[in-house]
Motif scaffolding. Structure first.
Motif, short mmCIF file in Angstrom:
data_model
loop_
_atom_site.label_atom_id
_atom_site.label_comp_id
_atom_site.label_asym_id
_atom_site.label_seq_id
_atom_site.Cartn_x
_atom_site.Cartn_y
_atom_site.Cartn_z
N ARG A 152 89.56 -41.29 30.64
CA ARG A 152 89.31 -40.15 29.76
C ARG A 152 88.06 -39.40 30.20
NH1 ARG A 152 89.97 -38.03 24.67
NH2 ARG A 152 91.64 -39.49 24.16
N ARG A 153 86.99 -40.14 30.49
CA ARG A 153 85.75 -39.48 30.93
C ARG A 153 85.96 -38.75 32.25
NH1 ARG A 153 82.85 -44.30 29.00
NH2 ARG A 153 82.92 -45.11 31.13
N PHE A 154 86.74 -39.35 33.15
CA PHE A 154 87.00 -38.69 34.43
C PHE A 154 87.78 -37.39 34.22
CE2 PHE A 154 89.97 -37.99 37.96
CZ PHE A 154 89.09 -37.82 39.00
N MET A 155 88.80 -37.43 33.41
CA MET A 155 89.60 -36.23 33.19
C MET A 155 88.84 -35.16 32.43
SD MET A 155 93.48 -37.62 32.45
CE MET A 155 93.00 -38.80 31.19
N GLU A 156 88.04 -35.56 31.45
CA GLU A 156 87.26 -34.57 30.69
C GLU A 156 86.22 -33.89 31.57
OE1 GLU A 156 85.66 -36.74 27.45
OE2 GLU A 156 87.46 -36.53 26.20
N GLY A 157 85.74 -34.57 32.62
CA GLY A 157 84.78 -33.95 33.52
C GLY A 157 85.40 -32.97 34.49
N ARG A 158 86.73 -33.00 34.65
CA ARG A 158 87.40 -32.13 35.62
C ARG A 158 88.31 -31.10 34.97
NH1 ARG A 158 86.63 -31.60 41.07
NH2 ARG A 158 88.89 -31.41 41.34
N THR B 52 94.11 -32.40 13.07
CA THR B 52 92.97 -32.97 13.77
C THR B 52 91.71 -32.17 13.48
OG1 THR B 52 93.48 -31.65 15.73
CG2 THR B 52 94.44 -33.85 15.60
N ALA B 53 90.59 -32.86 13.45
CA ALA B 53 89.32 -32.18 13.21
C ALA B 53 88.90 -31.38 14.44
CB ALA B 53 88.23 -33.22 12.88
N PRO B 54 88.17 -30.28 14.24
CA PRO B 54 87.77 -29.46 15.40
C PRO B 54 86.90 -30.21 16.39
CG PRO B 54 87.51 -28.24 13.33
CD PRO B 54 87.78 -29.67 12.96
N ASP B 55 86.04 -31.13 15.90
CA ASP B 55 85.16 -31.86 16.79
C ASP B 55 85.74 -33.20 17.25
OD1 ASP B 55 85.11 -32.89 14.27
OD2 ASP B 55 82.94 -33.32 14.25
N ALA B 56 87.01 -33.45 16.96
CA ALA B 56 87.64 -34.71 17.36
C ALA B 56 87.90 -34.71 18.86
CB ALA B 56 88.96 -34.91 16.61
N PRO B 57 87.90 -35.89 19.50
CA PRO B 57 88.21 -35.95 20.94
C PRO B 57 89.62 -35.45 21.22
CG PRO B 57 87.22 -38.01 20.18
CD PRO B 57 87.53 -37.20 18.96
N VAL B 58 89.78 -34.89 22.39
CA VAL B 58 91.08 -34.38 22.79
C VAL B 58 92.04 -35.55 22.99
CG1 VAL B 58 92.32 -32.97 24.47
CG2 VAL B 58 89.95 -32.44 23.90
N SER B 59 93.20 -35.48 22.39
CA SER B 59 94.17 -36.56 22.52
C SER B 59 94.75 -36.58 23.94
CB SER B 59 95.30 -36.39 21.51
OG SER B 59 96.03 -35.19 21.76
N PHE B 60 95.28 -37.74 24.32
CA PHE B 60 95.86 -37.87 25.65
C PHE B 60 97.08 -36.97 25.80
CE2 PHE B 60 93.28 -41.64 26.29
CZ PHE B 60 93.07 -41.61 27.65
N GLY B 61 97.79 -36.70 24.71
CA GLY B 61 98.94 -35.80 24.79
C GLY B 61 98.58 -34.39 25.19
N VAL B 62 97.33 -33.98 24.94
CA VAL B 62 96.84 -32.66 25.35
C VAL B 62 96.03 -32.77 26.63
CG1 VAL B 62 95.38 -30.72 24.67
CG2 VAL B 62 96.85 -31.82 22.98
N LEU B 63 95.24 -33.84 26.76
CA LEU B 63 94.33 -33.95 27.90
C LEU B 63 95.07 -34.14 29.22
CD1 LEU B 63 91.40 -34.15 28.87
CD2 LEU B 63 91.48 -36.61 28.38
N VAL B 64 96.11 -34.98 29.24
CA VAL B 64 96.80 -35.27 30.50
C VAL B 64 97.50 -34.04 31.07
CG1 VAL B 64 98.63 -36.64 31.56
CG2 VAL B 64 97.00 -37.73 30.01
N PRO B 65 98.32 -33.29 30.31
CA PRO B 65 98.91 -32.09 30.92
C PRO B 65 97.88 -31.03 31.28
CG PRO B 65 99.48 -32.23 28.60
CD PRO B 65 98.86 -33.54 28.96
N ALA B 66 96.83 -30.90 30.47
CA ALA B 66 95.78 -29.93 30.81
C ALA B 66 95.08 -30.34 32.10
CB ALA B 66 94.78 -29.82 29.67
N PHE B 67 94.83 -31.63 32.28
CA PHE B 67 94.21 -32.11 33.52
C PHE B 67 95.12 -31.87 34.72
CE2 PHE B 67 93.79 -35.68 36.53
CZ PHE B 67 92.50 -35.45 36.98
N LEU B 68 96.40 -32.14 34.58
CA LEU B 68 97.34 -31.90 35.69
C LEU B 68 97.37 -30.43 36.08
CD1 LEU B 68 100.34 -34.22 34.78
CD2 LEU B 68 98.84 -34.42 36.75
N LEU B 69 97.46 -29.55 35.09
CA LEU B 69 97.49 -28.12 35.38
C LEU B 69 96.18 -27.66 36.04
CD1 LEU B 69 99.19 -26.79 32.13
CD2 LEU B 69 100.20 -26.97 34.40
N SER B 70 95.07 -28.20 35.57
CA SER B 70 93.77 -27.84 36.17
C SER B 70 93.68 -28.30 37.62
CB SER B 70 92.63 -28.45 35.34
OG SER B 70 92.67 -28.00 34.00
#
Length: 260
Positions: free
Chosen positions: A148-154, A174-192
């Motif tokens: 998670r830390r690796f993907m959030e940094g990229r 979900t709360a605005p300051d809540a951590p990004v869920s893996f369901g959102v983080l993984v596709p966003a990381f792949l697209l990035s």
């Protein structure tokens, strides 16, 4: 001699044995039932343990079968393999190096970059789980935290915002300051990563495009319009790439882009 009517008559031997057996069975009934209940409890506990082990084995086999997909989703493999594929197209060779070599090189560069993340995930999650010191849920969270830390940094924040906006109803709770869920983080990381790979591929493509344009202009000025420029420019592009030590320079730049 006349028998005294006040004295009880002795029971026949057969009836005495029968009554004694019935008394023993009645006395042994509660103890036997309790022992049977304990045996059933032991068998139930053993069955639950076997069921838990079977579930763990099934989860491990499933994880191993999904390992290639996980390597693509949560590591730098998409970025590296995209750049290497564009490089092969820029040079102008279709099957050199072959796909297997491109993928193998991308995998080993991915391992070189991700080794600290793999080590941290193993020491914090997998190893305690195998030793039995933590529960599977806590081990899973500890294993996923380095990735998670690796993907959030990229990951690109704009891409995360686009993925959040794509499903506003699902993410409304979900709360605005809540951590990004893996369901959102993984596709966003792949697209990035794919987007960044195309950006770097464009920069890699430019020198070879200049060589193609120069060779095409020279051939047209010489009146050799029937000669394919790609055939003439290929040796020059290969020579340029080899003299510049392109493989080492590109691999080093890809690795340094992750701060390793």
């Amino acid at each position: 001699m006349a028998s005294d009517p006040s004295c009880p008559r002795p029971l026949p031997a057969g009836r005495a044995v029968l009554l004694g057996t019935l008394a023993l069975l009645l006395l042994a009934g509660p103890a036997a039932a309790q022992q049977f209940t304990l045996d059933l409890g032991a068998e139930g506990a053993e069955g639950a343990s076997l069921t838990g082990r079977a579930i763990q084995l099934f989860a491990i086999v499933t994880l191993l079968s999904l390992a290639p997909g996980i390597a693509i989703m949560v590591t730098c493999f998409p970025f590296i393999v995209t750049v290497l594929s564009i490089l092969r197209q820029a040079v102008g060779v279709q099957q050199a190096p072959p796909n297997m070599l491109i993928v193998s090189l991308a995998l080993f560069l991915t391992w070189f970059v991700m080794e600290p993340v793999f080590t941290e995930a193993w020491e914090s999650g997998v190893s305690p789980l195998l030793e039995g010191t933590v529960e599977p849920e806590a081990a899973l969270q500890a294993t996923a935290l380095p990735f998670r830390r690796f993907m959030e940094g990229r990951v690109d924040p704009d891409t995360v915002a686009e993925m959040r906006a794509a499903a506003p109803e699902r993410l409304a709770q979900t709360a605005p300051d809540a951590p990004v869920s893996f369901g959102v983080l993984v596709p966003a990381f792949l697209l990035s990563e794919v987007t960044r790979g195309f950006e770097v591929g464009f920069l890699v493509f430019l020198p070879f495009l200049v060589i193609d344009l120069a060779v095409a202009s020279i051939l047209m000025s010489m009146g050799m319009m029937m000669v394919p420029p790609a055939v003439v420019s290929l040796p020059f592009k290969l020579g340029f790439f080899v003299l510049a030590d392109g493989w080492s320079l590109l691999a080093g730049a890809l690795v340094r882009s992750y701060g390793t």
